[in-house]
Design a protein around this motif. Structure first.
Motif, mmCIF file in Angstrom:
data_model
loop_
_atom_site.group_PDB
_atom_site.id
_atom_site.type_symbol
_atom_site.label_atom_id
_atom_site.label_comp_id
_atom_site.label_asym_id
_atom_site.label_seq_id
_atom_site.Cartn_x
_atom_site.Cartn_y
_atom_site.Cartn_z
ATOM 1 N N ALA A 116 0.947 -0.984 0.009
ATOM 2 C CA ALA A 116 0.099 -0.007 -0.307
ATOM 3 C C ALA A 116 1.018 1.486 -0.135
ATOM 4 N N GLN A 117 0.451 1.810 -0.465
ATOM 5 C CA GLN A 117 0.888 3.466 -0.998
ATOM 6 C C GLN A 117 0.834 4.109 0.911
ATOM 7 N N VAL A 118 2.315 4.549 1.623
ATOM 8 C CA VAL A 118 2.566 5.384 2.016
ATOM 9 C C VAL A 118 3.134 6.751 2.015
ATOM 10 N N SER A 119 2.557 8.072 2.259
ATOM 11 C CA SER A 119 2.924 9.197 2.292
ATOM 12 C C SER A 119 3.960 9.631 3.256
ATOM 13 N N SER A 120 5.232 10.311 2.708
ATOM 14 C CA SER A 120 5.578 10.256 3.720
ATOM 15 C C SER A 120 6.705 11.497 2.800
#
Length: 167
Positions: free
Chosen positions: A132-136
């Motif tokens: 899953a994409q995780v914002s950073s």
């Protein structure tokens, strides 16, 4: 002399199932995404999807939704519980295409059970889902206006003992 035209039907398609032209085109497009191109296969699959459904005047969206549900059910039976969940249709479609399932014809989908060798091949071909994409936060970048001068500065700093080349 008057001519009489008669309807010729495909023997594999029940005469009680008739899809409207727009619904049939939508179903054909959906199944072409799985690699089916033969008209007989597309007709058989349209009949398989719309079997028992009031196909007279069926809306294309409803026909495709029914096709998606039928394919998800079929794929969950072939792939098993370990591959169920969100993305089943897209991962199952990729595995089906990788195994060239369409070359076996529409009968592969309409029969009660798929052949064991095909089931093993499809299960082995299922792509691994991406994490899953995780914002950073991206680290701050420095703009270098003079690349030659920056190279000289790094070289000069690197020549000095105990000095890092980083700013």
């Amino acid at each position: 002399m008057d001519s009489v035209t008669t309807l010729t039907t495909c023997p594999s398609v029940p005469t009680t199932v008739w899809a409207g032209p727009r619904a049939r085109a939508a179903l054909d497009t959906f199944f072409k995404g799985f690699g089916f191109t033969a008209e007989a296969d597309l007709s058989t699959l349209a009949a398989w999807v719309l079997d028992g459904f009031g196909a007279h005047g069926a809306q294309p969206q409803a026909a495709v939704a029914l096709a998606r549900a039928r394919m998800e059910t079929w794929l969950s039976g072939v792939l098993g519980l370990e591959h169920s969940g969100p993305g089943l249709l897209s991962r199952g479609r990729a595995a089906f295409v990788l195994c060239d399932g369409a070359s076996r014809g529409a009968r592969l989908l309409t029969r009660p059970a798929a052949p064991e060798d095909f089931v093993r091949a499809v299960r082995a071909a299922v792509p691994v889902p991406a994490p899953a994409q995780v914002s950073s936060v991206m680290p701050e970048q420095q703009l270098v206006l003079n690349p030659f001068g920056e190279m000289l500065r790094r070289w000069w700093r690197g020549a000095t003992a105990g000095m890092s080349t980083s700013p």
